[in-house]
Design a protein around this motif. Sequence first.
Motif, PDB file in Angstrom:
ATOM      1  N   TRP A 190     109.011  54.693  86.753  1.00 19.20           N
ATOM      2  CA  TRP A 190     108.518  53.408  87.021  1.00 19.20           C
ATOM      3  C   TRP A 190     108.000  52.802  85.833  1.00 19.20           C
ATOM      4  N   ASP A 218     113.329  50.754  88.546  1.00 21.63           N
ATOM      5  CA  ASP A 218     112.501  50.504  89.364  1.00 21.63           C
ATOM      6  C   ASP A 218     111.850  48.999  89.583  1.00 21.63           C
ATOM      7  N   ILE A 219     110.693  48.770  90.182  1.00 19.63           N
ATOM      8  CA  ILE A 219     110.694  47.314  90.553  1.00 19.63           C
ATOM      9  C   ILE A 219     110.531  46.063  89.300  1.00 19.63           C
ATOM     10  N   TRP A 292     103.698  44.593  95.795  1.00 19.18           N
ATOM     11  CA  TRP A 292     103.844  44.442  94.579  1.00 19.18           C
ATOM     12  C   TRP A 292     104.083  42.909  94.222  1.00 19.18           C
ATOM     13  N   ASP A 328     112.292  51.097  99.436  1.00 21.15           N
ATOM     14  CA  ASP A 328     110.904  51.727  99.156  1.00 21.15           C
ATOM     15  C   ASP A 328     109.675  50.680 100.093  1.00 21.15           C
ATOM     16  N   ARG A 425     112.330  55.861 101.545  1.00 22.15           N
ATOM     17  CA  ARG A 425     110.756  56.571 101.620  1.00 22.15           C
ATOM     18  C   ARG A 425     110.528  56.776 103.181  1.00 22.15           C
ATOM     19  N   ASP A 441     105.839  59.913  97.034  1.00 24.61           N
ATOM     20  CA  ASP A 441     104.841  59.823  95.863  1.00 24.61           C
ATOM     21  C   ASP A 441     104.249  61.476  95.873  1.00 24.61           C
ATOM     22  N   PHE A 474     105.470  62.786  90.613  1.00 22.26           N
ATOM     23  CA  PHE A 474     105.697  61.150  90.460  1.00 22.26           C
ATOM     24  C   PHE A 474     104.135  60.768  89.773  1.00 22.26           C
ATOM     25  N   HIS A 499     111.485  61.665  88.442  1.00 23.23           N
ATOM     26  CA  HIS A 499     111.173  60.269  88.705  1.00 23.23           C
ATOM     27  C   HIS A 499     109.304  60.414  88.469  1.00 23.23           C
TER      28      HIS A 499
END
Length: 686
Positions: A190, A218-219, A292, A328, A425, A441, A474, A499
């Motif tokens: 991430w 990732d984002i 986010w 996610d 997830r 996580d 994580f 990850h």
Amino acid sequence: MIKRFVFGNPMETEAVLKKPQINSIEMLPHLAWDGETLSLQMSEEDIVYGLGENVRGINKRGWVYVSNCSDAPHHHEDTHSLYGAHNFLLIDGKETFGLFIDTPAKVTFDVGYTKYDELRITVEDGAFELYVIEADKKAAQSGEEQSRAENEADGQGLSDLEQIVREFRGLIGRSYIPPKWAFGVGQSRWSYMTSQEVREVARQYREHHLPLDMIYLDIDYMERYKDFTINREAFPDFEELVAELKEQGVRLVPIIDAGVKVEEGYDVYEEGVANGYFCKDADGKEFVVGVWPGRCHLPDMLNDEARHWFGRKYKVLLDMGIEGFWNDMNEPALFYSEKRLNELFDKLGEYKGRNMGVDDFFEFQHMPLALSNYEEDYRSFYHNINGQKVRHDKVHNLFGYYMTRSAGEAFEELEPDKRILMFSRASYIGMHRYGGIWTGDNKSWWSHLLMNLKMMPSLNMCGFLYTGADLGGFGMDCTRDLLLRWLALGIFLPLLRNHSANWTRRQEPYQFGDTEAFRGILALRYRLLPYLYSEFMKAALADGMYARPLGFAWPEDPIARRVEDQLLIGESVMIAPVYEQNAVGRTVYLPEEMKLVRFRGAQITEETVLPAGHHYVEIPLDEVVLFVRKGHILPLALGGEKVSDVDWDELELVHFAERGARYELYDDDGESREVDLDAGIQWICL
Ligand code: GLC
């Protein structure tokens, strides 16, 4: 034999595909029902398996587990709920039977916590369907025929536990099958922030001859965390990057989040509002949550039209050459709701100038911390299910399932001939037909390495075969030894992904200096691939388990039944990974004579037959040890640096069997959705 009972008027989850007739509650076997709680008296020896994604043991006795999909990044032994809700239990005692409690509501399983000899199951709304599953001896016969190699080899047929799992899985439908390349090594972080950074990861892997098939995005690949957009400043050449890496045998796998950013001019937001596709508050206004991107709306995944609409959005990325995704934040996770945030601002103001004593202070300190995933928020928004307004908490555990279903259904339409990688997830049983899961996580803790091992068979029972944890952990900082040990487990699990979170130490194998040991362990994955893929596909196509507790194969062996740190992987192999720092080996229990096979740098350095019983086995950091079961064969490929390199035709056979022993090797093109167990099987004989 499966018996179905209905309590109250439960919501349909669509977990079960073939529903048997309803029985009267008076006929309920094994359990007592007092109008509120199902209970069972357990004896000292009873083992309770199941409950999918949860903390603690393979044997779940001695804790309270609550099915309530939760964003739980700081989970540990004390935690009651993780990301998934998997209400399947298997009681192995004087009587052996399975239980599936089908309801989208919260369920509490007190598995001998309050009273060691009592199992108590309570469903929040009191409305649920219950399935009681007993081993069907007649079906076990046909199971014997179907499970081929295993039964041929040990001549035993399925244990009752395996038979019950098979019957349960028949009820809920076939598990998701990913493309073959998804069994390769995946590297994630991430986030990899730019095209250049992604290219650099691929370059480092290739330069060090570390095998690789996937890099995860990732984002930050998105434009300000907006689903189905690309951050063109950081990834100006996104489409070329996808093509260029695919050329090298590396797929890019982007993340998709559940929350849609509130922003004028953003098509997903505007279409969602215009069509009423988002969840609403009590007054019928779009419910605002913080994730986010900041303020977001939640697509109403439980509404057929909205679900179809959201699923079709994945096309944007499929058209750019993407072939896999991870879903996610779909518990759904809420950093805050706007409603609660405003209440909190007012409340905190009241403390200004106050002489805060201990009680005030702790209350004050706790309030912002309690903002995320606040229980009351889940009771403050609504779904539109077939025209009916349903409060979210009543169907909470279905949200992640239906988000992944939205993608899965869209892929069937958009890519009817091709398998698309998908894992999520949050999940509920039923979602296993549309995707795999990763276990959320975790942390770079040795205890989480062991938890990873323990969770695998429980997930398999519930239909989740394509699963894995964040290898190396994580959250928190990983060390070289932890990553090596974790990979030595991870190479046996279907989803193999390293990850880590953005605030932690870099965790790619090449960040720890010399890469030789990593190269050896990862290369072994590719040597094992024909075996692992065969075992995965046989489990998926015959409703079996890929990773089994020892007690499933040796139900009469009281020691095997209690082993919590070893697993059977497929029919031929038992693993016993090291999960303690600075340990140079460990004690391994062999329920029967087995052959120890030691690998160093993916090459076999030792093959020793050991008698049944306990053995201390030395396992240095750069070695992997596995055990081949008596009468069994383990085919090994020569290796490769990507899945497409692996040659299924040139196999070395490691075995602990006599001439004439056989192994069923499964193979297919690894891409088509059409799969046929019989067509894919080839007998390998000694
Ligand atoms: C969540 C996910 C994690 C991801 C992060 C940022 O915490 O579980 O895997 O890296 O969000 O997207």
